[in-house]
Scaffold this motif. Structure first.
Motif, mmCIF file in Angstrom:
data_model
loop_
_atom_site.group_PDB
_atom_site.id
_atom_site.type_symbol
_atom_site.label_atom_id
_atom_site.label_comp_id
_atom_site.label_asym_id
_atom_site.label_seq_id
_atom_site.Cartn_x
_atom_site.Cartn_y
_atom_site.Cartn_z
ATOM 1 N N THR A 227 0.834 -1.208 0.000
ATOM 2 C CA THR A 227 0.000 0.000 0.000
ATOM 3 C C THR A 227 0.865 1.253 0.000
ATOM 4 O OG1 THR A 227 -1.586 -1.226 1.336
ATOM 5 C CG2 THR A 227 -1.896 1.178 1.198
ATOM 6 N N VAL A 228 1.816 1.304 0.924
ATOM 7 C CA VAL A 228 2.642 2.523 0.978
ATOM 8 C C VAL A 228 3.748 2.538 -0.069
ATOM 9 C CG1 VAL A 228 2.173 3.718 3.123
ATOM 10 C CG2 VAL A 228 3.507 1.604 3.196
ATOM 11 N N ARG A 229 4.102 1.368 -0.572
ATOM 12 C CA ARG A 229 5.010 1.397 -1.730
ATOM 13 C C ARG A 229 4.267 2.020 -2.915
ATOM 14 N NH1 ARG A 229 8.703 -3.554 -3.353
ATOM 15 N NH2 ARG A 229 9.729 -1.827 -4.449
ATOM 16 N N VAL A 230 2.986 1.700 -3.052
ATOM 17 C CA VAL A 230 2.196 2.338 -4.114
ATOM 18 C C VAL A 230 2.065 3.832 -3.833
ATOM 19 C CG1 VAL A 230 -0.116 2.500 -5.130
ATOM 20 C CG2 VAL A 230 0.988 0.260 -4.869
ATOM 21 N N ALA A 231 1.884 4.192 -2.571
ATOM 22 C CA ALA A 231 1.763 5.618 -2.244
ATOM 23 C C ALA A 231 3.033 6.370 -2.664
ATOM 24 C CB ALA A 231 1.497 5.796 -0.750
ATOM 25 N N ALA A 232 4.178 5.826 -2.310
ATOM 26 C CA ALA A 232 5.448 6.462 -2.712
ATOM 27 C C ALA A 232 5.572 6.465 -4.230
ATOM 28 C CB ALA A 232 6.629 5.742 -2.071
ATOM 29 N N GLY A 233 5.188 5.355 -4.844
ATOM 30 C CA GLY A 233 5.249 5.262 -6.298
ATOM 31 C C GLY A 233 4.295 6.235 -6.970
ATOM 32 N N HIS B 290 29.255 2.151 -14.188
ATOM 33 C CA HIS B 290 29.476 1.316 -13.009
ATOM 34 C C HIS B 290 28.268 0.412 -12.837
ATOM 35 C CE1 HIS B 290 31.155 0.230 -9.066
ATOM 36 N NE2 HIS B 290 32.276 0.643 -9.623
ATOM 37 N N TYR B 291 28.553 -0.841 -12.489
ATOM 38 C CA TYR B 291 27.475 -1.837 -12.510
ATOM 39 C C TYR B 291 26.278 -1.447 -11.656
ATOM 40 C CZ TYR B 291 28.381 -3.752 -7.851
ATOM 41 O OH TYR B 291 28.484 -3.922 -6.510
ATOM 42 N N ASP B 292 26.518 -0.764 -10.550
ATOM 43 C CA ASP B 292 25.394 -0.450 -9.669
ATOM 44 C C ASP B 292 24.659 0.818 -10.062
ATOM 45 O OD1 ASP B 292 27.431 1.240 -8.923
ATOM 46 O OD2 ASP B 292 27.415 0.710 -6.811
ATOM 47 N N ARG B 293 25.041 1.416 -11.173
ATOM 48 C CA ARG B 293 24.302 2.576 -11.673
ATOM 49 C C ARG B 293 23.437 2.221 -12.871
ATOM 50 N NH1 ARG B 293 28.264 7.568 -12.425
ATOM 51 N NH2 ARG B 293 26.302 8.447 -13.164
ATOM 52 N N LYS B 294 23.423 0.962 -13.267
ATOM 53 C CA LYS B 294 22.649 0.573 -14.448
ATOM 54 C C LYS B 294 21.154 0.587 -14.129
ATOM 55 C CE LYS B 294 26.403 -2.007 -16.549
ATOM 56 N NZ LYS B 294 26.854 -3.223 -17.241
ATOM 57 N N LEU B 295 20.398 1.220 -14.975
ATOM 58 C CA LEU B 295 18.962 1.357 -14.713
ATOM 59 C C LEU B 295 18.245 0.022 -14.804
ATOM 60 C CD1 LEU B 295 16.678 3.311 -14.042
ATOM 61 C CD2 LEU B 295 16.374 3.698 -16.481
ATOM 62 N N ASP B 296 18.682 -0.849 -15.718
ATOM 63 C CA ASP B 296 18.009 -2.145 -15.812
ATOM 64 C C ASP B 296 18.203 -2.955 -14.533
ATOM 65 O OD1 ASP B 296 20.688 -2.405 -16.489
ATOM 66 O OD2 ASP B 296 20.324 -3.318 -18.443
ATOM 67 N N ALA B 297 19.369 -2.827 -13.925
ATOM 68 C CA ALA B 297 19.623 -3.521 -12.654
ATOM 69 C C ALA B 297 18.694 -2.999 -11.561
ATOM 70 C CB ALA B 297 21.077 -3.344 -12.242
ATOM 71 N N LYS B 298 18.519 -1.685 -11.528
ATOM 72 C CA LYS B 298 17.631 -1.104 -10.509
ATOM 73 C C LYS B 298 16.179 -1.531 -10.724
ATOM 74 C CE LYS B 298 20.636 2.790 -9.558
ATOM 75 N NZ LYS B 298 20.842 4.242 -9.641
ATOM 76 N N LEU B 299 15.773 -1.577 -11.967
ATOM 77 C CA LEU B 299 14.399 -2.012 -12.260
ATOM 78 C C LEU B 299 14.220 -3.475 -11.884
ATOM 79 C CD1 LEU B 299 13.844 -0.203 -15.667
ATOM 80 C CD2 LEU B 299 12.851 0.400 -13.451
ATOM 81 N N ALA B 300 15.237 -4.294 -12.158
ATOM 82 C CA ALA B 300 15.144 -5.712 -11.800
ATOM 83 C C ALA B 300 14.976 -5.865 -10.298
ATOM 84 C CB ALA B 300 16.384 -6.465 -12.285
ATOM 85 N N ALA B 301 15.749 -5.108 -9.534
ATOM 86 C CA ALA B 301 15.631 -5.176 -8.070
ATOM 87 C C ALA B 301 14.246 -4.719 -7.627
ATOM 88 C CB ALA B 301 16.709 -4.318 -7.420
ATOM 89 N N ALA B 302 13.761 -3.649 -8.227
ATOM 90 C CA ALA B 302 12.458 -3.100 -7.831
ATOM 91 C C ALA B 302 11.350 -4.127 -8.053
ATOM 92 C CB ALA B 302 12.171 -1.816 -8.616
ATOM 93 N N TRP C 185 8.850 4.557 -9.288
ATOM 94 C CA TRP C 185 9.780 5.073 -8.269
ATOM 95 C C TRP C 185 11.214 5.085 -8.764
ATOM 96 C CZ3 TRP C 185 9.917 7.861 -4.016
ATOM 97 C CH2 TRP C 185 11.150 7.963 -3.393
ATOM 98 N N GLU C 186 11.645 3.977 -9.345
ATOM 99 C CA GLU C 186 13.038 3.901 -9.797
ATOM 100 C C GLU C 186 13.332 4.941 -10.872
ATOM 101 O OE1 GLU C 186 15.387 2.212 -8.309
ATOM 102 O OE2 GLU C 186 13.882 1.323 -6.999
ATOM 103 N N LEU C 187 12.369 5.145 -11.765
ATOM 104 C CA LEU C 187 12.591 6.092 -12.855
ATOM 105 C C LEU C 187 12.633 7.522 -12.340
ATOM 106 C CD1 LEU C 187 10.317 4.551 -15.636
ATOM 107 C CD2 LEU C 187 12.749 4.144 -15.188
ATOM 108 N N ALA C 188 11.680 7.851 -11.481
ATOM 109 C CA ALA C 188 11.656 9.216 -10.936
ATOM 110 C C ALA C 188 12.927 9.460 -10.130
ATOM 111 C CB ALA C 188 10.414 9.417 -10.074
ATOM 112 N N SER C 189 13.303 8.464 -9.379
ATOM 113 C CA SER C 189 14.492 8.586 -8.554
ATOM 114 C C SER C 189 15.742 8.774 -9.425
ATOM 115 C CB SER C 189 14.593 7.318 -7.713
ATOM 116 O OG SER C 189 15.622 7.420 -6.786
ATOM 117 N N ALA C 190 15.822 8.007 -10.505
ATOM 118 C CA ALA C 190 16.973 8.135 -11.410
ATOM 119 C C ALA C 190 17.000 9.515 -12.056
ATOM 120 C CB ALA C 190 16.919 7.044 -12.483
ATOM 121 N N ILE C 191 15.833 10.031 -12.402
ATOM 122 C CA ILE C 191 15.758 11.358 -13.023
ATOM 123 C C ILE C 191 16.171 12.440 -12.036
ATOM 124 C CG2 ILE C 191 14.029 13.082 -13.726
ATOM 125 C CD1 ILE C 191 12.801 10.918 -15.510
#
Lengths: 390, 390, 390, 390
Positions: D139-145, D236-248, D358-364
């Motif tokens: 619920t609150v993950r959706v709220a943040a999203g 750097h591997y931990d800055r890849k957007l696809d990796a962040k989306l996969a984790a999300a 969330w991941e996209l907004a955060s990356a932007i």
């Protein structure tokens, strides 16, 4: 921006990797080497500073004089390493070799990381601690800071440092014509002091300490001009720029205090004399009539010069010995005499300058658009216009 | 461990979420409420402190008196909110309402985040800044710190604070029988001072400042006993505990300096008098004959009491006005008179105590096993045995 | 634990710095070199793999075969660098030199970072992008992962990988006698396949793709045995171990998907056939009758083997050309032919193994006490006892 | 940007604090409430979804319809809490009360965090685990999203989701006229399916599963249009957007796999058919003829629509029981029957949409200037111009 450092004092090399730099920023090995040389100077340094003339090798991240946007690695060879390959080697030892290893340390020095570090990490040979806790590591902190300082310089932000106190002797000169002039004077002072007379007294105090087998500390001041307004933030405690600067200064070996602007004097002054009145001018926008708060209000830059001071305690490696306890025999001993500096404050002021530069560059890169360096330049110009016309 | 805080000074509520606590740790609302009450006391506070009696509501993370391991949320209602629903409401305004909004602020106060924050975030009504930059936010920093302090207390680690200087008047008492005795005395002093006589003078100075429409600052000291040896680390600059403590103290509203142990005095003393000799005893292991370095060497605890001091500048909200500039008219004005404290140093010492407690608890949770609280207790006991027998 | 990497494909060196390792952990250059060699093997690799035989030089953090607790730096020289000093040099060029620089790239290859990376960082010569986006960087990711794998191995945690699909040909063997047996078979298979017959078909497919100037991808599987129960956490989304593993796999060059246990099959099976029944035994505690969920429930390990798969797309560097656009002339062209692998899946399975190992070791170091390696061993033994007797 | 969430399924409230939003961004409670309502719909949901109609209360960070730049707190009351004050209360219990507590759980359900979580955190009453590991937290993950989605919407970036498979039934419709049209169709489908016929079959499958006391899972797809080129990074591997989306995606309760673009199909296709040819047009700049790679190349956006899929396993709470073991008696039992959804895939597609947003907004926000929202808009417009003219 972030960076990691690796390397022991007598190990093969010191390395830093810097991640998050803008692409297209001019950067040369010389930019860094100049700062490394500044770190090695100063009245009161011991023999080691002469042995090593530090220069960086670039392992990656730079091409044809410009950053690529990829991580930058900087390598400083320890010239001394050739004499230490046995003692500090990476390969395992057989029992005979292990027993034979020289310079094993079972006697912790007061004021060092030796004992706590040994307990923490379980090292019976405290060389395992002091090789890393040594101020030798600041070489690559300066290297990383030099990259940051270059970024700031390209944005018109000037960073300088000077020594304001050594062994109880205070500089009586606080004013300076310009930051360029301040640099000119301090770069030519063996103790990096603006006040020539005080500088001479400081040198005398250093020599006396040395003669007595003692050491002395001091206070360094970092000054930064040209920071945009509003870098840092008041919205969350861990985003405050003053907090980050305090951590940066306190993390330098042997530093025990940090203050911004009037600092601890603020406890003795009434509020009416502490704060800086706000003025405005059509051409330049807002500024302050005074700068008692050292350029930082509410965890943010306010457009005035940043003034950050840190205190370095006397170097603990002493000719004049202190009592300690051998961790193997549990017997009391008086801390062993090692070659050492009697005062490292002038060098520490260079380190402080770079620690501050790193935090500022990092805050700028985080706050503004920074993928392309020219985009960063434009974004800051736009922000400065916004601030001026606010 | 990490935490975030939210909330404006006259908004509906202040909230903190704390993530990373061990499970199975006893924790009650009272543990936190007691500390919130301590934050609201002190000679020299204005009227607001009487309006609000802060208590927390627990939103999650605690069940039947124990932490669950899940994030803990703590909510403090702003009792004042009912009078501010229009001015600080969340719903959009139509033009008529917008024009009608009271307490719009176009006049930045020197010494506050007002102007820089407004430029940074683009706020023409600086209420948008000061509502968050207000020290009201320290309420939930204390709440988070109270949770940390409870964790420390359960591990036998004691945290206390006292005021050592206000408006130039210094406490002459530095020694204390025990930390319990120190607490007893300072909790009964309206200025949280160990030295009764100096305390009376401090109160007089506060009253005088108030009568003059002025304000005064001071120096607070946080003392921590019982920390295990080796918390923090020398291996990387950003893992040094002294650096983290410096950031924590400097991030408190109005703080301009921080020092550990002898701090800035280190610039005036020879090395032979600065360092703490190491001694050893079969029963208790290693300790130091003195504690000039304030319990921190090489970025780590050394088993001696932690001694951290911070300086708070006088509160900038002044009855005695300073010049500033209206951002709308660009006309000079003298900063408006608002109700205010003339000295917040005693309360700030409570905040500092909690800021330090947070960093220590956080460092402990990071360094040791901490999923189950009883496992943390065992891990620390084992570490202490290792240190004692080292 | 954290690490950074630096280095370009034809630059002087690749470097990684690893920070946060326990002290006193056995670690040799051979431990890492063996894994680097495994990464360079595999049917379908191009010429470059023969040019370079990667070995690490240790720059710091290790002494006499043991970690010091300080950051470990690992350096891999690019043997090719001597031919690229002009093209990839760090010094600025004068105009004549700049015009003369060879191998400038204005033609972005589909499926690579070339174009997006050039736009992002403002590079008109896309060599600036591809030198870093190249899979060459995985060399040091494997080096860092090898250190992690060593840590796991010393804790009795076994990590292996195999190829389960290449170019549409699936391995029909899913079962393995033991992880040692699995390793024995796959290390001897040029495509790292458990199923000998499928392996032969895969090689044929690779050869055919090569003959056609085409390339093929595949699916790799990483298996880990011996993880303690409860590593990771359900309490906050960013602490879930499955999420971290997903990021680790997806961050490998050319990977487009990741699944755990039955993965995407879960969309086709009823709940009654998906979950793993819980059983208990006095000797060993809890376990599961099946392992459809791949050892991860609720973002945590459940004691069963971890099973993580990732899909690698065919290598985009093609002999069979795709249309693209020259960024200088804006003219269409067909993507240039470069020497290349026709299938890198076997090598990618080694990379995946190390990416997974890093996340697991990092999660363990974060969750348990880890300053001293022997303390980590004891803490995990204690935790395993607790789990068994729960 | 960062956020934390707190709250248990039957505790008093769910809370999120979001830190790092730009100031001056329009944001209303309705923006969030609409998304919360979407999360509660879908064929196959159990009774609880009817009990709770989630709405947020704003605790801070928003004034008169705009973000302040300070942290935003969002509170969702659990309407059910009034019935759970005893069972889930925060106050300690005396022995009598403790013995009397209802709904104590000693029987772990397969497929849940119950057992691993209990072992990890030492909970003998597994209610302590499931209250937090419950999907109620989304619920609150959706709220943040939802806040993130609003930010994206204001930048012209559109986010939608649909269900592409449930219980083995696949949607045969992959194309959609426009993202608006896709939304219109899927918002009116009880299973959020583009393919009306497949949707009817999915509903039938859900009903059948329910009738059988079973549950089914499925695959959801998130589509995003309008992302600027070059968000994320290859450096750097931990800055890849696809990796962040996969984790999300993988961090969403019950998800076991994630893929981007053609995903696992890439293992079956030749390279010549996998990659997307680059085209160029004077008006719009670069684009791709196809979108097999799902808008992500080299860890960065390439300007094409993002296509991310995740697989959700069938909900483990079963009417059709599975074997498990009581942790107190160690006796085998068949997992207890609780009210439950038989399929939560449609709701999960809404959660996935918000996790991605969330991941996209955060990356932007991290990549561009973002203190003032209008500055962010300008910075992205400038970047888009740069990309178009590159």
């Amino acid at each position: 921006m972030r960076y990691l450092t690796s390397g022991e004092s007598h190990g093969p090399k010191l390395i830093t990797i810097i991640e998050g730099l803008p692409a297209g920023m001019p950067l040369l090995a010389e930019d860094i080497n100049e700062e490394l040389a500044r770190r090695q100077k100063g009245h009161g340094r011991g023999r080691r500073m002469q042995i090593e003339t530090d220069t960086v090798e670039i392992g990656g991240g730079i091409r044809h004089g410009y950053t690529l946007g990829s991580p930058v690695s900087l390598i400083v060879e320890n010239n001394d390493w050739k004499h230490w390959t046995k003692i500090m080697g990476q390969d395992p030892l057989d029992d005979a070799e292990a027993n034979d290893i020289k310079r094993k340390i079972s006697r912790p020095r007061p004021g060092h990381a030796d004992l706590n570090g040994a307990i923490k990490y379980g090292h019976r040979d405290m060389r395992n601690v002091l090789e890393r806790s040594s101020a030798r590591e600041t070489t690559v902190r300066v290297a990383a800071g030099a990259v940051a300082k270059k970024l700031l310089a390209l944005l018109g932000i000037k960073v300088a440092s000077h020594v304001v106190e050594i062994g109880g002797i205070k500089s009586k000169v606080a004013d300076y014509e310009s930051i360029e002039k301040l640099k000119e004077i301090t770069e030519n002072s063996p103790v990096r002091c603006l006040d020539e007379e005080a500088g001479l007294e400081m040198m005398k105090a250093i020599d006396e300490a040395k003669a007595n087998g003692d050491s002395i500390g001091g206070v360094v001041e970092v000054i930064v001009e040209g920071m945009p307004i509003g870098v840092g933030s008041y919205v969350h405690y861990d985003r405050k720029l003053d907090a980050k600067l305090a951590a940066a200064i306190m993390s330098i070996n042997a530093f025990k205090g940090v203050e911004i602007g009037i600092g601890f004097e603020a406890a003795r002054m009434p509020g009416s004399e502490v704060h800086d009145e706000i003025i405005w001018d059509k051409e330049t926008g807002y500024s302050r009539r005074t700068n008692r708060l050292g350029g930082l209000e509410g965890g943010m830059t306010n457009g005035m010069p940043l003034v950050v001071r840190g205190v370095m305690k006397p170097i603990p490696t002493l000719y004049k010995p202190l009592k300690s306890v051998d961790i193997d025999t549990k017997e009391e001993f008086t801390a062993s005499i090692e070659r050492s500096d009697s005062c490292a404050v002038p060098a520490a002021s260079v380190v402080a300058e770079h620690a501050v530069a790193w935090e500022l560059a990092s805050a700028i890169v985080d706050q503004f658009y920074s993928d392309r360096f020219e985009g960063l330049v434009a974004n800051i110009a736009e922000h400065n216009r916004h601030a001026r016309e606010f």
